[in-house]
Design a protein around this motif. Sequence first.
Motif, mmCIF file in Angstrom:
data_model
loop_
_atom_site.group_PDB
_atom_site.id
_atom_site.type_symbol
_atom_site.label_atom_id
_atom_site.label_comp_id
_atom_site.label_asym_id
_atom_site.label_seq_id
_atom_site.Cartn_x
_atom_site.Cartn_y
_atom_site.Cartn_z
ATOM 1 N N TRP A 1 -4.253 29.245 3.903
ATOM 2 C CA TRP A 1 -2.948 28.564 3.966
ATOM 3 C C TRP A 1 -1.988 29.332 4.873
ATOM 4 C CZ3 TRP A 1 2.169 29.540 2.825
ATOM 5 C CH2 TRP A 1 3.012 28.425 2.795
ATOM 6 N N TYR B 1 -3.266 22.955 -6.578
ATOM 7 C CA TYR B 1 -3.821 24.039 -5.762
ATOM 8 C C TYR B 1 -4.170 25.273 -6.594
ATOM 9 C CZ TYR B 1 -2.070 21.605 -1.544
ATOM 10 O OH TYR B 1 -1.839 20.713 -0.541
ATOM 11 N N TRP C 1 -6.535 28.547 -5.543
ATOM 12 C CA TRP C 1 -5.613 29.287 -4.687
ATOM 13 C C TRP C 1 -6.187 30.620 -4.213
ATOM 14 C CZ3 TRP C 1 -2.062 27.951 -1.577
ATOM 15 C CH2 TRP C 1 -1.143 28.874 -1.055
ATOM 16 N N ALA D 1 1.696 22.701 -1.003
ATOM 17 C CA ALA D 1 1.080 23.839 -1.687
ATOM 18 C C ALA D 1 2.018 24.520 -2.679
ATOM 19 C CB ALA D 1 0.585 24.859 -0.670
ATOM 20 N N LEU E 1 -10.801 20.873 -2.109
ATOM 21 C CA LEU E 1 -9.624 21.530 -1.548
ATOM 22 C C LEU E 1 -9.981 22.743 -0.692
ATOM 23 C CD1 LEU E 1 -6.703 20.664 -1.806
ATOM 24 C CD2 LEU E 1 -6.377 22.396 -3.559
#
Length: 700
Positions: free
Chosen positions: A609, A598, A602, A578, A538
């Motif tokens: 993002w 996420y 994060w 998200a 990710l």
Amino acid sequence: AMAEGGGSSSATLKRCLGVLRDARNDSEQFAALLLVTKAVKAGEIDAKTRRQIFDAIGFTFPNRLLASRQPPAGCPEHTFRALGLTLLACFCTDPELAGHSQILNKIPTFNDILVSPCDPDATSMIDDAYQCLSAVLATTRGPRELVTKGTVSALCQAYLNCGYGSDRALTLLLGLLAIAEAKCWQRDAPHLLAVLSKLSNDFLKAEDMTKFELCEVLPHFIPLSPPLTQDSQGSECLCRLYKGLANILGSKLSQSQRDPALKLAACLVQACGSEWIPAGSAGSKFLALLVNLACVEVRLTLEEPEPLETEGKKEVVTACYVLIEMGIQECLREEKPLLEDVQKMQLMRIMEEAFGAVIFYLRQVKDEELQDPFIFASVRILGAWMAEETSSLKQEICELLPFLVHYTKKLFKEGSTAPQPELVSTEGSVLPQDALRLLLPAFCHLTAEDRPRDILISEGAPALLCEYFLRQWEVLASECGSLTPLPSAEMSLQTACGIFLNLVVTVPDLIRQDKTFSSLMDVLLKSLPVLLPQKDHLVLTANIVTLGLMMARILTILQGTQPAKEFFGAAICFLSQAHTAQAEPGSDSLAVAVSPAYTSTWDDIRELWFLGMQALASCVPLFPWLPQAVLQAKWLESLSELLTRVAPASLDFELIAAFQGVLVELARASEPCRDVILSHHGVEWANLYGMAALEQCLSE
């Protein structure tokens, strides 16, 4: 009579060989054999004669002797076995015979002789067994056969018994560990730990030169895996080694005494980090002393006009680099630090002086020296420093940047596979010298500053980095598009994305003009759809989404191509998934939250993002087909539902602004998008969340 006649002239030996070939019974063969073995023991045979002996009797007769349990009358019971061993030891001096299966299958026999109780008159058997095992070790198949047939445990036992030849057991162990360390520890860890326990005990107690001799031996018995800290016996060994080193390094030492101690300490750091150094005042003083001594050694050596001409100096300085790298890590450590703040500040100053010497040395390096593993080690440690200490030695680093780019470019282009300098051998492995990977974090910091960025650009670093990115992506996705777990390649790609993001923001014209960035964009377009379904990647996905969107704003040549549509579809999917609604603890209402998939990453992807959302908003007016992609993804409907269901107070201003930025651009650019927003109560929730720009856009 022949045996008693003595004499070992060439003529007599030839007669004996004839008897060995033509013997009518064991007595005749045995008599001739006694004289042959006497000559063998006296070292009076050459390679040709040795081969004649082998041709005369082969392995069959020594095998019979080894198997025999009935000695001749009046002889010790091991007589036949001793003769058989002497012959095999003689054959083993021929490398071709030493690797023969008939020798290899005798390894258990050799092992048994080493660990059996030794009669005073049977020492020659032990000598012959060691000679055979040493010869086997030197063959191609030998090390593997020795490990699998139990020689490691036999050698350990022989050494620990302290009997005849135990010093040779240690020498053989050192040779075997140098070639097959991982396999030895995997199979015989308890026995090797027992040897390490004895060695560390001797090391702690020794008060003479033995202490420094053991500094040379001990590194071979410190495994990189499994960690010694996971075992109580291993932890006890580490404690003794710490105390012994503290005694040594706290004393006044000559160069020849200090160097082995520093190398042993570096070996422990490679294997265990700083875990072998106890917490508390004594441990912190020792750690500071260790790093201090390493920095002094680096300065004294590298500031010399001919710094590394002394034999063994490169190994010592490489060991010091390991200790300094530990110093860097400990100065940055916040949780349960070993060092106090005052010590950290002092060490940072001392390390800065050492790195000044490293830079001075690297500036003298000639082109023909670039393949030297020590240069790689020097660049590696400098990269570790530059990655963490961004304000130090700026002028000197700027002056060195042309060399660093040239060096990394040369190694990358040549695909160098020169061995890296290591204090502990790892199965003799030869690894590619990926110098660029080591400098990526430093380059990421430097491309954020004007002067170093200009130097990097002028030296061709962006084109090199693009090529490197393409190569690393191929490495990561080499197996039919199925991503393999290669943390170093993935981390390199992430850091390279950070460098490119700096360039996109600060020098967009470079992105437009340099053709290599078009190639990079092609890879980003193709890689994201492959990467997105792989949930374990990710952070890299976030990097590629954000970089691709920001480059797309500049390289507007992407109009409507299939790869571009697939990329934007994947980017929209990543950005849209998200956030989710979840129940607030102790309340009936729902709150917006980061989606479970996420959550774990994060902290690493949050900024990316938000940057990606801004970049997507900027792309909407540039690509007329983009609103249709958003509609196909049903993002507007799911976002409207999210904003309708959750408590407004659960969204912070930054998140509201990110959503509004994309929504406004979509409403302006596309009537269908505007209609979807309006039909899902867009005016109401725009007002509810204070999205004034969206409210105005929807009311026009």
